[in-house]
Design an enzyme around this catalytic site. Structure first.
Site, PDB file in Angstrom:
ATOM      1  N   CYS A  16     -13.174  46.134  12.780  1.00 47.39           N
ATOM      2  CA  CYS A  16     -13.777  44.535  12.392  1.00 47.39           C
ATOM      3  C   CYS A  16     -14.036  45.122  10.971  1.00 47.39           C
ATOM      4  O   CYS A  16     -12.250  45.025  10.106  1.00 47.39           O
ATOM      5  CB  CYS A  16     -14.744  44.396  13.379  1.00 47.39           C
TER       6      CYS A  16
ATOM      7  N   HIS B 190     -15.551  45.391  19.121  1.00 44.90           N
ATOM      8  CA  HIS B 190     -16.167  45.984  19.232  1.00 44.90           C
ATOM      9  C   HIS B 190     -16.545  46.469  20.496  1.00 44.90           C
ATOM     10  O   HIS B 190     -16.299  45.414  21.162  1.00 44.90           O
ATOM     11  CB  HIS B 190     -17.333  45.368  18.495  1.00 44.90           C
TER      12      HIS B 190
END
Length: 497
Positions: free
Chosen positions: A338, A445
Site C-alpha cells: 500500500c 493488505h
C-alpha cells in the site's frame, strides 16, 4: 433478546484489554452463546474492511479479530467510531465505517454530542441480536480530563449496564496503585459496575502477591479475580500491530524479515503470521545500522502508512533510502504494501492536498496520483503465472485481502516508453515487480493471512506447525479458563449493578 454486556477496562493503554476481550469472545462463544464484540471508539491505523449499510466500511483490526473469535461476521457496528491518526494533531474520523470529513475537522471534545447517538444505537442493535456483547474500553476510564466528553468507557458501561473487569499490567510496576487509583477516581455511581480486578503479565510466584489483593478488596469491595502469567507467544496481533523483538524465534534463524517502522505506520498487524513461522525472525528497523546485517536472502518490508509523503521524508532523513537501495541492488527482496508500494515508485503526485507531493525511492517505474475518493474494498484475485525472480513462488497463486488507499498507481509513461516497464503481478493495478524480480509492490493488505500465499512462500518451513487463527483463539480461551477464579466468568453473565 437483550444481550448481557461484559466490559474490559484498563488502568492504562497496553494493559491487555484487546487480547482479554478477544479471549472472552471465544470463551463465551464456546459455551454455545451468540457473542459480538464492541468498542465504541478506537484510535488505530490498523483497520479492516467489513460489511456496512453502504456496502463496505472500516473498523479497527482488533474488533475484526474479536468478531472472528466470537464466530461472528464482522460489521461496522462493532466499532462505530474509528480515529486514524494522520499527523500528531490530526486524525481522520471514520463513523460507521465511512470517512466523515465534518467530524475530522471538528475539535476532539466537540465530537461526542455528534457521535454518541450512533454509538448507542450500534450497541443497542448488537444487544438485540446477541446473548453476550463483550465490550473493550480505551485507555483508562479514570482520564478525568476526558470524562465530560467520554463516549468509550464508563458512559458505554452505564448504557449497557455492563459487568466490568479492570485489568492492569503488573509488569510495569505500581499495579495495585493503578487499580486503586482508577477505582477511586470514578464517581460512586460507576464504581459498582467494576466486578473484578485482573493482574496481567505477572512473572514469578503468585503467592508473593499476598496480602495485597485482600487489602485492595477491603479498600474497594472488589476482588482480584485473575492473575495472568506473562505470555509473549499467544499469537494474536497487538492492538497497534507492534510485535515484540524479545520473542524467541522457533528454531535456527534462516530468514530475517525487517519491517521499516516509520512514524505513521499502518496495518502492521497483517505481519503477525510471519512471526509464527519457524526459523523466521521478524524485526523492526528504524536506522540503517539495523539493516547492515541483512544478507541477500533476507527481506525488507515497507508497510502501509497513514501519511506516505511524511513517512517517506522521515525514511530519507534516517538514511534508510540508501540502505534499502543497496539491499535491492544486491538482489535482496524488498516488498512494499500500500503506502510502501507508493514509496517504491518514482513520484507521488497530490492534486487534491490528500497526502503531499514527493519523489519516490525509484525502485519501481511507477507513479502514484492521490485521488479525492478513498478505495475501501475486499479483493479476491490471483497472481500472474509468469512472476520473475524472488517472488516466482507466488505465480498463479490465489490471494484474498483488502484495499484501503487514496493513491492510484500506474506505469510511469516516460520510463515505459524508454523500455523500463514494471511487471504486473496482479490485475487492475494491484501489484508490480521489477524486471529482476526482487522488488515487489502490492496494494493488497492481508497477504500473509492468506494460507495459499504462506504455503507458496514458506511451504518447506511451515510443516503444519504455524498456528491458525482458530488455534490462537482457542488458546486464549483456554488460558483465561485456567487462570480466572472458578465460576467468575459465568457469574459475570448474571452480575448486575
Amino acid at each position: 433478546m437483550t444481550a448481557k454486556c461484559i466490559m474490559v477496562l484498563g488502568t492504562t493503554s497496553g494493559a491487555g484489554k484487546s487480547w482479554l476481550t478477544t479471549a472472552l469472545c471465544r470463551y463465551y462463544a464456546r459455551q454455545g452463546l451468540k457473542v459480538a464484540p464492541f468498542k465504541a471508539q478506537n484510535m488505530s491505523n490498523n483497520a479492516r474492511v467489513v460489511a456496512s449499510e453502504n456496502g463496505q466500511g472500516e473498523i479497527g483490526s482488533a474488533q475484526y479479530f474479536q468478531a472472528l473469535a466470537a464466530n461472528a461476521v464482522p460489521d461496522v457496528r462493532m466499532n462505530p467510531l474509528l480515529l486514524k491518526p494522520e499527523r500528531d494533531t490530526h486524525s481522520q474520523v471514520v463513523l460507521m465505517g465511512q470517512v466523515n470529513e465534518e467530524l475530522s475537522a471538528m475539535p476532539w471534545r466537540g465530537r461526542s454530542l455528534k457521535v454518541w447517538p450512533q454509538i448507542a444505537a450500534a450497541l443497542d442493535a448488537l444487544r438485540a441480536a446477541n446473548d453476550v456483547v463483550v465490550i473493550e474500553g480505551a485507555g483508562s476510564p479514570a482520564e478525568i480530563n476526558l470524562a465530560a466528553s467520554d463516549v468509550v468507557n464508563m458512559r458505554v458501561a452505564q448504557h449497557g449496564d455492563a459487568a466490568c473487569l479492570l485489568v492492569t499490567d503488573i509488569d510495569r510496576g505500581g499495579a495495585f496503585a493503578h487499580l486503586y487509583g482508577t477505582w477511586a477516581l470514578l464517581p460512586e455511581d460507576q464504581r459498582g459496575l467494576i466486578k473484578g480486578f485482573v493482574l496481567n503479565k505477572f512473572r514469578g510466584d503468585a503467592t508473593l502477591l499476598a496480602p495485597a489483593p485482600q487489602m485492595l478488596q477491603e479498600l474497594t469491595g472488589i476482588p482480584t479475580v485473575a492473575t495472568l502469567p506473562m505470555w509473549w507467544q499467544h499469537g494474536l496481533p497487538e492492538e497497534d500491530g507492534v510485535f515484540d523483538d524479545r520473542s524467541v524465534v522457533k528454531g535456527a534463524v534462516n530468514l530475517t524479515v525487517a519491517v521499516v517502522a516509520y512514524p505513521r505506520i499502518s496495518n502492521l498487524d497483517e505481519f503477525q503470521p510471519l512471526k509464527n513461522i519457524p526459523g523466521l525472525r521478524l524485526q523492526w528497523v528504524r536506522s540503517p545500522s539495523e539493516l547492515a546485517g541483512l544478507t541477500s536472502s533476507d527481506w525488507i518490508i515497507l508497510p502501509g502508512s497513514k501519511h506516505t509523503s511524511g513517512d517517506l521524508a522521515w525514511l530519507r532523513s534516517q538514511g534508510l533510502d540508501a540502505a534499502i537501495a543497496r539491499h535491492a541492488e544486491q538482489g535482496g527482496a524488498v516488498l512494499g504494501v500500500c503506502g510502501g508500494l507508493q514509496m517504491l515508485g518514482e513520484a507521488l503526485i497530490d492534486p487534491h492536498g490528500i497526502d503531499g507531493n514527493a519523489p519516490g525511492l525509484g525502485l519501481l517505474p511507477l507513479v502514484t496520483v492521490f485521488a479525492q475518493d478513498k478505495t475501501v474494498r475486499h479483493t479476491s484475485t490471483r497472481f500472474a503465472s509468469n512472476i520473475p525472480g524472488r517472488w516466482a513462488a507466488l505465480a498463479d497463486a490465489p490471494v484474498g485481502g483488502y484495499e484501503i488507499h487514496h493513491g492510484q498507481t500506474q506505469q510511469h509513461a516516460a520510463m515505459a516508453a524508454a523500455g523500463d516497464v514494471a511487471h504486473a503481478v496482479l490485475p487492475d493495478g494491484l501489484g508490480w515487480c521489477n524486471a529482476k524480480g526482487n522488488v515487489l509492490g502490492l496494494y493488497l493488505h492481508g497477504l500473509f493471512e492468506d494460507a495459499a500465499v504462506l504455503q507458496a512462500l514458506f511451504g518447506a518451513q511451515l510443516g503444519g506447525t504455524v498456528p491458525t487463527l482458530e488455534t490462537v483463539f482457542d488458546g486464549l480461551a483456554d488460558y483465561i479458563a485456567a487462570h480466572f477464579s472458578e465460576g467468575v466468568l459465568q457469574d459475570l453473565l448474571v452480575e448486575t449493578s
